[in-house]
Write a protein that holds these residues in place. Structure first.
Motif, PDB file in Angstrom:
ATOM      1  N   SER A   1       4.551 -47.644 -47.149  1.00 14.90           N
ATOM      2  CA  SER A   1       4.609 -46.944 -45.874  1.00 14.90           C
ATOM      3  C   SER A   1       5.293 -47.855 -44.873  1.00 14.90           C
ATOM      4  CB  SER A   1       3.196 -46.607 -45.398  1.00 14.90           C
ATOM      5  OG  SER A   1       3.229 -46.284 -44.035  1.00 14.90           O
ATOM      6  N   ILE A   2       6.104 -47.264 -43.983  1.00 14.63           N
ATOM      7  CA  ILE A   2       6.793 -48.101 -43.016  1.00 14.63           C
ATOM      8  C   ILE A   2       5.886 -48.385 -41.822  1.00 14.63           C
ATOM      9  CG2 ILE A   2       8.758 -48.241 -41.447  1.00 14.63           C
ATOM     10  CD1 ILE A   2      10.348 -46.595 -43.435  1.00 14.63           C
ATOM     11  N   ARG A   3       5.128 -47.387 -41.443  1.00 14.76           N
ATOM     12  CA  ARG A   3       4.300 -47.516 -40.247  1.00 14.76           C
ATOM     13  C   ARG A   3       3.028 -48.317 -40.517  1.00 14.76           C
ATOM     14  NH1 ARG A   3       2.684 -45.348 -35.350  1.00 14.76           N
ATOM     15  NH2 ARG A   3       0.745 -44.234 -35.677  1.00 14.76           N
ATOM     16  N   PHE A   4       2.389 -47.999 -41.613  1.00  8.39           N
ATOM     17  CA  PHE A   4       1.181 -48.742 -41.956  1.00  8.39           C
ATOM     18  C   PHE A   4       1.596 -49.884 -42.869  1.00  8.39           C
ATOM     19  CE2 PHE A   4      -0.009 -44.379 -41.191  1.00  8.39           C
ATOM     20  CZ  PHE A   4      -1.034 -44.520 -40.281  1.00  8.39           C
ATOM     21  N   ARG A   5       1.927 -51.005 -42.252  1.00  7.90           N
ATOM     22  CA  ARG A   5       2.407 -52.097 -43.075  1.00  7.90           C
ATOM     23  C   ARG A   5       1.314 -52.541 -44.028  1.00  7.90           C
ATOM     24  NH1 ARG A   5       5.445 -54.801 -38.295  1.00  7.90           N
ATOM     25  NH2 ARG A   5       6.392 -52.803 -37.853  1.00  7.90           N
ATOM     26  N   ASP A   6       1.709 -53.125 -45.107  1.00  7.29           N
ATOM     27  CA  ASP A   6       0.790 -53.620 -46.141  1.00  7.29           C
ATOM     28  C   ASP A   6       0.134 -52.511 -46.947  1.00  7.29           C
ATOM     29  OD1 ASP A   6       1.388 -56.054 -45.037  1.00  7.29           O
ATOM     30  OD2 ASP A   6      -0.359 -55.964 -43.688  1.00  7.29           O
ATOM     31  N   TYR A   7       0.400 -51.255 -46.595  1.00 12.25           N
ATOM     32  CA  TYR A   7      -0.156 -50.175 -47.416  1.00 12.25           C
ATOM     33  C   TYR A   7       0.966 -49.458 -48.136  1.00 12.25           C
ATOM     34  CZ  TYR A   7      -4.615 -50.634 -45.060  1.00 12.25           C
ATOM     35  OH  TYR A   7      -5.799 -51.092 -44.590  1.00 12.25           O
ATOM     36  N   SER A   8       0.741 -49.117 -49.397  1.00 10.48           N
ATOM     37  CA  SER A   8       1.721 -48.271 -50.068  1.00 10.48           C
ATOM     38  C   SER A   8       1.365 -46.819 -49.783  1.00 10.48           C
ATOM     39  CB  SER A   8       1.703 -48.525 -51.576  1.00 10.48           C
ATOM     40  OG  SER A   8       0.578 -47.910 -52.156  1.00 10.48           O
ATOM     41  N   VAL A   9       2.377 -45.942 -49.949  1.00 13.81           N
ATOM     42  CA  VAL A   9       2.130 -44.517 -49.724  1.00 13.81           C
ATOM     43  C   VAL A   9       1.012 -44.040 -50.638  1.00 13.81           C
ATOM     44  CG1 VAL A   9       3.139 -42.227 -49.991  1.00 13.81           C
ATOM     45  CG2 VAL A   9       4.442 -44.044 -48.893  1.00 13.81           C
ATOM     46  N   ALA A  10       1.041 -44.524 -51.877  1.00 12.71           N
ATOM     47  CA  ALA A  10       0.008 -44.120 -52.832  1.00 12.71           C
ATOM     48  C   ALA A  10      -1.383 -44.482 -52.326  1.00 12.71           C
ATOM     49  CB  ALA A  10       0.274 -44.755 -54.192  1.00 12.71           C
ATOM     50  N   ASP A  11      -1.515 -45.705 -51.748  1.00 10.20           N
ATOM     51  CA  ASP A  11      -2.812 -46.116 -51.192  1.00 10.20           C
ATOM     52  C   ASP A  11      -3.297 -45.117 -50.152  1.00 10.20           C
ATOM     53  OD1 ASP A  11      -2.866 -48.389 -52.672  1.00 10.20           O
ATOM     54  OD2 ASP A  11      -1.945 -49.652 -51.114  1.00 10.20           O
ATOM     55  N   ILE A  12      -2.384 -44.779 -49.246  1.00 11.57           N
ATOM     56  CA  ILE A  12      -2.766 -43.887 -48.144  1.00 11.57           C
ATOM     57  C   ILE A  12      -3.173 -42.518 -48.686  1.00 11.57           C
ATOM     58  CG2 ILE A  12      -1.905 -42.721 -46.074  1.00 11.57           C
ATOM     59  CD1 ILE A  12      -0.110 -45.175 -45.633  1.00 11.57           C
ATOM     60  N   LEU A  13      -2.369 -42.022 -49.619  1.00 11.86           N
ATOM     61  CA  LEU A  13      -2.671 -40.698 -50.187  1.00 11.86           C
ATOM     62  C   LEU A  13      -4.018 -40.724 -50.901  1.00 11.86           C
ATOM     63  CD1 LEU A  13       0.736 -39.403 -51.616  1.00 11.86           C
ATOM     64  CD2 LEU A  13      -0.292 -39.031 -49.384  1.00 11.86           C
ATOM     65  N   ILE A  14      -4.223 -41.747 -51.710  1.00  8.46           N
ATOM     66  CA  ILE A  14      -5.460 -41.791 -52.500  1.00  8.46           C
ATOM     67  C   ILE A  14      -6.681 -41.939 -51.597  1.00  8.46           C
ATOM     68  CG2 ILE A  14      -6.762 -43.201 -54.148  1.00  8.46           C
ATOM     69  CD1 ILE A  14      -4.032 -43.674 -55.572  1.00  8.46           C
ATOM     70  N   SER A  15      -6.533 -42.720 -50.520  1.00  8.77           N
ATOM     71  CA  SER A  15      -7.699 -42.885 -49.656  1.00  8.77           C
ATOM     72  C   SER A  15      -7.991 -41.617 -48.862  1.00  8.77           C
ATOM     73  CB  SER A  15      -7.495 -44.078 -48.720  1.00  8.77           C
ATOM     74  OG  SER A  15      -6.558 -43.730 -47.717  1.00  8.77           O
ATOM     75  N   GLY A  16      -6.951 -40.851 -48.546  1.00  6.68           N
ATOM     76  CA  GLY A  16      -7.180 -39.644 -47.750  1.00  6.68           C
ATOM     77  C   GLY A  16      -7.549 -38.433 -48.576  1.00  6.68           C
ATOM     78  N   LEU A  17      -7.136 -38.446 -49.844  1.00  2.00           N
ATOM     79  CA  LEU A  17      -7.272 -37.254 -50.677  1.00  2.00           C
ATOM     80  C   LEU A  17      -8.699 -36.707 -50.792  1.00  2.00           C
ATOM     81  CD1 LEU A  17      -5.406 -35.412 -52.205  1.00  2.00           C
ATOM     82  CD2 LEU A  17      -5.813 -36.731 -54.273  1.00  2.00           C
ATOM     83  N   PRO A  18      -9.698 -37.566 -51.029  1.00  2.00           N
ATOM     84  CA  PRO A  18     -11.051 -37.009 -51.199  1.00  2.00           C
ATOM     85  C   PRO A  18     -11.490 -36.179 -49.994  1.00  2.00           C
ATOM     86  CG  PRO A  18     -11.031 -39.333 -51.755  1.00  2.00           C
ATOM     87  CD  PRO A  18      -9.687 -39.016 -51.204  1.00  2.00           C
ATOM     88  N   TYR A  19     -11.160 -36.635 -48.785  1.00  2.00           N
ATOM     89  CA  TYR A  19     -11.573 -35.907 -47.590  1.00  2.00           C
ATOM     90  C   TYR A  19     -10.846 -34.565 -47.500  1.00  2.00           C
ATOM     91  CZ  TYR A  19     -13.131 -40.641 -46.666  1.00  2.00           C
ATOM     92  OH  TYR A  19     -13.717 -41.860 -46.774  1.00  2.00           O
ATOM     93  N   SER A  20      -9.516 -34.638 -47.676  1.00  2.00           N
ATOM     94  CA  SER A  20      -8.741 -33.405 -47.572  1.00  2.00           C
ATOM     95  C   SER A  20      -9.142 -32.409 -48.645  1.00  2.00           C
ATOM     96  CB  SER A  20      -7.249 -33.708 -47.695  1.00  2.00           C
ATOM     97  OG  SER A  20      -6.818 -34.426 -46.578  1.00  2.00           O
ATOM     98  N   LEU A  21      -9.360 -32.919 -49.867  1.00  2.00           N
ATOM     99  CA  LEU A  21      -9.727 -32.021 -50.968  1.00  2.00           C
ATOM    100  C   LEU A  21     -11.083 -31.374 -50.711  1.00  2.00           C
ATOM    101  CD1 LEU A  21      -8.777 -33.505 -54.462  1.00  2.00           C
ATOM    102  CD2 LEU A  21      -7.997 -31.395 -53.366  1.00  2.00           C
ATOM    103  N   THR A  22     -12.049 -32.165 -50.266  1.00  2.00           N
ATOM    104  CA  THR A  22     -13.376 -31.616 -50.002  1.00  2.00           C
ATOM    105  C   THR A  22     -13.283 -30.451 -49.019  1.00  2.00           C
ATOM    106  OG1 THR A  22     -14.213 -33.849 -50.239  1.00  2.00           O
ATOM    107  CG2 THR A  22     -15.720 -32.221 -49.319  1.00  2.00           C
ATOM    108  N   ILE A  23     -12.636 -30.730 -47.897  1.00  2.00           N
ATOM    109  CA  ILE A  23     -12.512 -29.696 -46.874  1.00  2.00           C
ATOM    110  C   ILE A  23     -11.733 -28.485 -47.406  1.00  2.00           C
ATOM    111  CG2 ILE A  23     -11.558 -29.195 -44.595  1.00  2.00           C
ATOM    112  CD1 ILE A  23     -13.720 -31.033 -44.223  1.00  2.00           C
ATOM    113  N   GLY A  24     -10.592 -28.780 -48.043  1.00  2.00           N
ATOM    114  CA  GLY A  24      -9.707 -27.715 -48.496  1.00  2.00           C
ATOM    115  C   GLY A  24     -10.343 -26.826 -49.547  1.00  2.00           C
ATOM    116  N   LEU A  25     -10.935 -27.446 -50.576  1.00  2.00           N
ATOM    117  CA  LEU A  25     -11.502 -26.640 -51.665  1.00  2.00           C
ATOM    118  C   LEU A  25     -12.693 -25.825 -51.167  1.00  2.00           C
ATOM    119  CD1 LEU A  25     -11.244 -29.023 -54.739  1.00  2.00           C
ATOM    120  CD2 LEU A  25      -9.828 -27.050 -54.153  1.00  2.00           C
ATOM    121  N   TRP A  26     -13.532 -26.440 -50.326  1.00  2.00           N
ATOM    122  CA  TRP A  26     -14.641 -25.673 -49.759  1.00  2.00           C
ATOM    123  C   TRP A  26     -14.120 -24.481 -48.958  1.00  2.00           C
ATOM    124  CZ3 TRP A  26     -19.444 -25.003 -50.825  1.00  2.00           C
ATOM    125  CH2 TRP A  26     -20.183 -26.031 -51.441  1.00  2.00           C
ATOM    126  N   ALA A  27     -13.059 -24.741 -48.194  1.00  2.00           N
ATOM    127  CA  ALA A  27     -12.519 -23.654 -47.376  1.00  2.00           C
ATOM    128  C   ALA A  27     -12.006 -22.519 -48.256  1.00  2.00           C
ATOM    129  CB  ALA A  27     -11.408 -24.177 -46.468  1.00  2.00           C
TER     130      ALA A  27
END
Lengths: 306, 329, 290
Positions: A78-104
């Motif tokens: 990621s360019i904005r979040f230095r030291d993080y890869s895009v994969a890191d960001i996606l993987i860390s955010g995914l559980p939250y988004s999936l929980t909300i999305g699938l329940w919805a």
């Protein structure tokens, strides 16, 4: 079935490829860049940073480099979040988004179908009217209006539920899920109601009634399939709507999901992150569209034969 | 009061009126119709489209459209079908009385295997297991001469041709061995070549099972071949009723005569054009004074426009509703 | 029921449909309310001695006061809330109606050509639509509005670009069946070119469906516009739009909900009306639908 799945996989990859290409070039052709805003950076350092992210290469080369990375499941840093890869960001955010999305999706489908069927069976009853009111509200009041109002009323005034954030409690999930599913409840209940009414007019329903098997059995065994099919076909668009919704919902309720990053990433030209989120969302959409097709084939033998 | 009383009738319909509420006003589709059906008898009801003949069957089965209302009585095996709540009616329809519909293409559920659709009635009414019911269904499909019936029972309706689907419908209707079968133009939607086969299968099985049939059609050839007795319906009213052979040989009512003349015959010398009955059926339902056929009748006299002719006995077992015919009674 | 034939009432289909529409009280009331809002948005601001972008630092965060000139108060820059909301309405409504019309035109032409010509061209054209359907819609809109450099026109183009798909698919289906009809055969036999047939026969015959669907597009476009403006991608401060007004209203809602309620109420009312009108049109044009 296997052949169906392979063609669908082929189609999916094609769509994804088109999506990646389009996103990549649209993103790059848009004016501005990741470092064009605010801080003044000396040209030397800028060149240095751009070299780190390969932004100094010709566009086509960058594209090929990116595609080669994606093929190896490397979505870059990621360019904005230095030291993080895009994969890191996606993987860390995914559980939250999936929980909300699938329940919805679940809440929307179950509630929408139930309301639609009850409304169609007891037309002009109280249930039918309240379902109609919910449908009208869900369709006409955008969730970015609804969600803040719910926050004001249920969190700030009544203090029943938290305003936002992600806690350990299910109570944090209630408002986001309700807000996210409401437009889809509205849509699905209307879809189901119309389809059920239409199905009940079909000749084969009359045949079933003539068999004297009882109204309840006629509805459950014969009419339900016809009423649910349009809902299944709507599953793809519903997923897209939930993705769209999650972008605002995660912002409004301050949830650490993926959607929240998207707008930021796009505005700050965090190219790799935008690309990563795009691929992820595109993938979801393809999976759900395929799922919808499989379900449709399972319910309707005429589709299966095509 | 009907003029022909049967002592042992299976179905006894009295003063049946079917009306539909439409935005333009109420429309009477069936107007004071009374008739009897004896066990094992085949009764034909003929008339052009809009004469109300199908609505008679729908009203007996409790299948009228939502805006339809029915009055009168229809005693079947001692119970009045028209007065029964749906739950009680479910113990009769699909059990002692079943129906075949006009359009076999849309009358079967597209989402279920043909065998399962057949077996359902047996499972619900006779308490058979899925397997037993399935076996019965396969046997019945075989009897309506569907080739390779056991395997075809696992197919879906869209995999059948129209004629085959109507055989499936017949099998479904007869599977419960009903006392009365209501057939609503079962061959209209089919190819001419297939019509005869379907009629033969239907007639043969009904005879074997001793099932009575009410056969609604506008095809007089079918009626002549199949029916014991005929009712000619026009504008929701009975115009003429009687045993098939004499009625066809010498129709009494002007409308019945016209109807027979309008049927092309192979044996007859070729006329330059097909005979037709002039005019169109009058709109607005039947609740108007006078004979519904008056405006199209070539023997019309003044009274036809103002007074409704009553059904009169014109010969033993024969009735006609015309001011000009039969003062024999 | 084939057995209850009635003499058909001779009347043109369109006048029959419009008659049915006029009987729909909800739809007619919606037209009245919508017209009032449109007039208010386009004329209303002229009655005030300031525009929505005029900041008055002596009158910051005024509350609702119908006796003052600031009927619904001011925001934290002292800008009049009512005038800002009305001005925002201008933008939203213009984009909504124009966007729906443009998207419908593109969709109709695309669908008519694809369905009428058929064959390989149809397959390729529909394939493209399918691929675009497979895209997550928001992402496309957001990226496109960035590409066009932000601003109203960019926003407009991005929204239209993503909304022509549904009308295209619907019209294509109709064009396909129309292409097989006798009058099209006749036109072809009479020497008309494909282009002429599409313009004179195919498009006019899909019109009633198109009207129904474009009426559904209007609220969709307005929703997209305000959604993007809410996210800060669409119309940006200081220019007002319902989306960015709602956004700033949300930021202040815990202390002063008035800033949220006025633009949100306005937006919801317009969306209600547009949906009721669309429903009314659909019922009038296709009474068997429900």
């Amino acid at each position: 079935m296997l052949r169906f799945l392979t063609t669908r996989a082929g189609d999916g990859i094609l769509t994804l490829a088109a999506l990646v290409t389009l996103t990549f070039f649209v993103m790059r052709l848009a004016p501005g860049g990741p470092f064009s805003s605010n801080r003044k950076i000396s040209p030397d350092i800028l060149a240095n940073i751009e070299a780190t992210y390969h932004l100094d290469e010709p566009l086509l080369q960058q594209f090929l480099r990116y595609v080669w990375g994606v093929v190896r499941f490397d979505f870059g840093p990621s360019i904005r979040f230095r030291d993080y890869s895009v994969a890191d960001i996606l993987i860390s955010g995914l559980p939250y988004s999936l929980t909300i999305g699938l329940w919805a999706v679940l809440v929307a489908t179950v509630t929408g179908v139930t309301l639609g069927i009850l409304g169609a069976l007891k037309r002009n009853s109280i249930i039918d009217y309240s379902a109609g009111v919910i449908a009208v509200i869900g369709i006409a009041v955008p969730i970015f209006v609804l969600a803040p109002l719910m926050q004001v009323y249920f969190a700030l005034t009544l203090r029943w539920l938290p305003v936002g954030g992600w806690g350990d409690s299910w109570r944090n999930l209630v408002l986001p899920i309700v807000a996210l599913s409401l437009p889809n409840i509205a849509y699905i209940s209307r879809l189901t109601r119309a389809a059920m009414i239409e199905t009940l007019r079909e000749n084969y329903i009359r045949t079933a009634m003539a068999k004297g098997i009882g109204g309840r059995r006629v509805v459950w065994n014969h009419a339900l399939t016809g009423a649910v099919l349009p809902v299944v076909a709507y599953l793809g668009p519903a997923t897209a709507a939930i993705i769209t919704g999650s972008i605002v919902i995660e912002t409004i309720f301050a949830l650490p999901g993926i959607g929240r990053h998207f707008v930021d990433a796009a505005l700050n030209r965090d190219y790799p992150l935008v690309m990563g989120i795009t691929i992820l969302y595109g993938g979801f959409l393809i999976v759900f569209n395929t799922l919808a097709d499989i379900l449709r084939g399972w319910l309707d033998p005429r589709v299966r034969n095509e | 009061m009907p003029l022909i009383q049967m002592t042992d009738s299976l179905l006894r319909v009295r003063d049946l009126v079917v009306q539909f509420r439409l935005p333009e006003g109420d429309v009477t589709a069936v107007d004071n119709v009374s008739f009897d059906v004896a066990p094992g008898e085949v009764l034909g009801i003929v008339g052009e489209s809009g004469s109300g003949k199908s609505q008679i069957l729908f009203s007996l089965m409790g299948l009228l459209a939502g805006n339809g209302r029915v009055s009168g009585a229809a005693h079947f095996a001692g119970q009045d079908l028209l007065a029964m709540p749906p739950r009680a009616l479910d113990q009769v329809r699909g059990v002692a009385m079943s129906m075949i519909f006009q359009d076999p293409m849309t009358s079967l559920s597209p989402y279920k295997r043909v065998g399962d659709q057949l077996a359902e009635g047996l499972i619900v009414h006779k308490g058979l297991s899925r397997r037993e019911a399935g076996r019965e269904a396969g046997r019945m499909l075989d009897r309506v001469r569907i080739p390779d019936a056991a395997r075809r029972a696992r197919s879906y309706p869209h995999e059948f041709s129209g004629g085959m689907r109507q055989r499936v419908m017949i099998a479904m209707a007869l599977l419960v061995k009903p006392q009365l079968l209501l057939a609503d133009e079962p061959t209209t939607a089919l190819d001419v070549t297939i019509q005869a086969q379907i009629i033969d299968i239907l007639a043969e099985l009904a005879r074997e099972m001793g099932t009575a049939i009410i056969f609604v059609t506008h095809d007089l050839g079918v009626v002549a071949r199949l029916c014991d007795r005929v009712i000619v319906l026009y504008g929701g009213r009975i115009m003429e009723e009687g045993p098939a052979a004499p009625l066809f040989a010498a129709p009494a009512h002007p409308y019945a005569k016209g109807l027979l003349h309008a049927t092309p015959r192979i044996a007859a010398p070729l006329s330059p054009r097909l005979e037709t009955i002039a005019g169109t059926p009058r709109a607005g339902g039947a609740m108007l004074p006078g004979c519904p056929f008056a405006s199209r009748c070539d023997q019309r006299i003044d009274i036809c426009q103002t007074a409704q002719p009553p059904l009169k006995v014109i010969a033993p077992g024969r009735l006609s509703a015309c001011h000009l015919t039969g003062n024999a009674a | 029921m084939s057995d209850t034939s009635l003499a058909p009432i001779p009347q043109s289909t369109l006048s029959l449909q419009m008659g049915r529409f006029r009987q729909n009280r909800l739809a007619m009331a919606s037209i009245v309310v919508l017209t009032a809002i449109i007039l208010a948005c386009f004329i209303g601001p002229f009655f005030f001695p300031f525009t929505g972008e005029d900041a008055d630092f002596d009158a910051i965060n005024l509350g609702v006061d119908f006796t003052s000139i600031h009927l619904f108060g001011t925001d934290n820059f002292g800008r009049d809330l009512l005038v800002r909301t009305l001005e925002g309405g201008r933008v939203s409504l213009t984009i909504g109606f124009l966007g729906a019309v443009v998207a419908a035109i593109i969709g109709v032409l695309y669908g008519a050509i694809s369905g009428f010509i058929g064959g390989r061209i149809d397959r390729i054209m529909m394939r493209l639509v399918e691929v675009l359907y497979g895209f997550p819609y928001v992402i496309l809109v957001i990226l496109l509005s960035l590409l066009f450099g932000g601003g109203n026109l960019a926003l407009f183009a991005a929204i239209v670009f993503t909304l022509w798909l549904t009308p295209a698919v619907i019209v294509r289906g109709q064009a396909q069946s129309l292409a097989r009809r006798e009058f099209v055969e006749a036109a072809r036999a009479g020497g008309m070119t494909d282009g002429q047939i599409i313009v004179t026969h195919i498009v006019p015959n899909t019109l009633s469906t198109v009207i129904v669907y474009s009426s559904l597009l209007v609220p969709e476009v307005i929703l997209s516009e305000s959604f993007l403006s809410f996210l800060g991608i669409g119309i940006k401060e200081p220019q007002a739009s319902w989306g960015n007004l709602i956004q700033s209203g949300t930021a202040a809602m815990s202390t002063d909900i008035r800033l949220l309620l006025l633009p949100a109420g306005m937006l919801a009312t317009v969306l209600f009306c547009l949906n009721f009108i669309a429903d009314g049109l659909r019922d009038a044009f296709d009474p068997n639908d429900r």
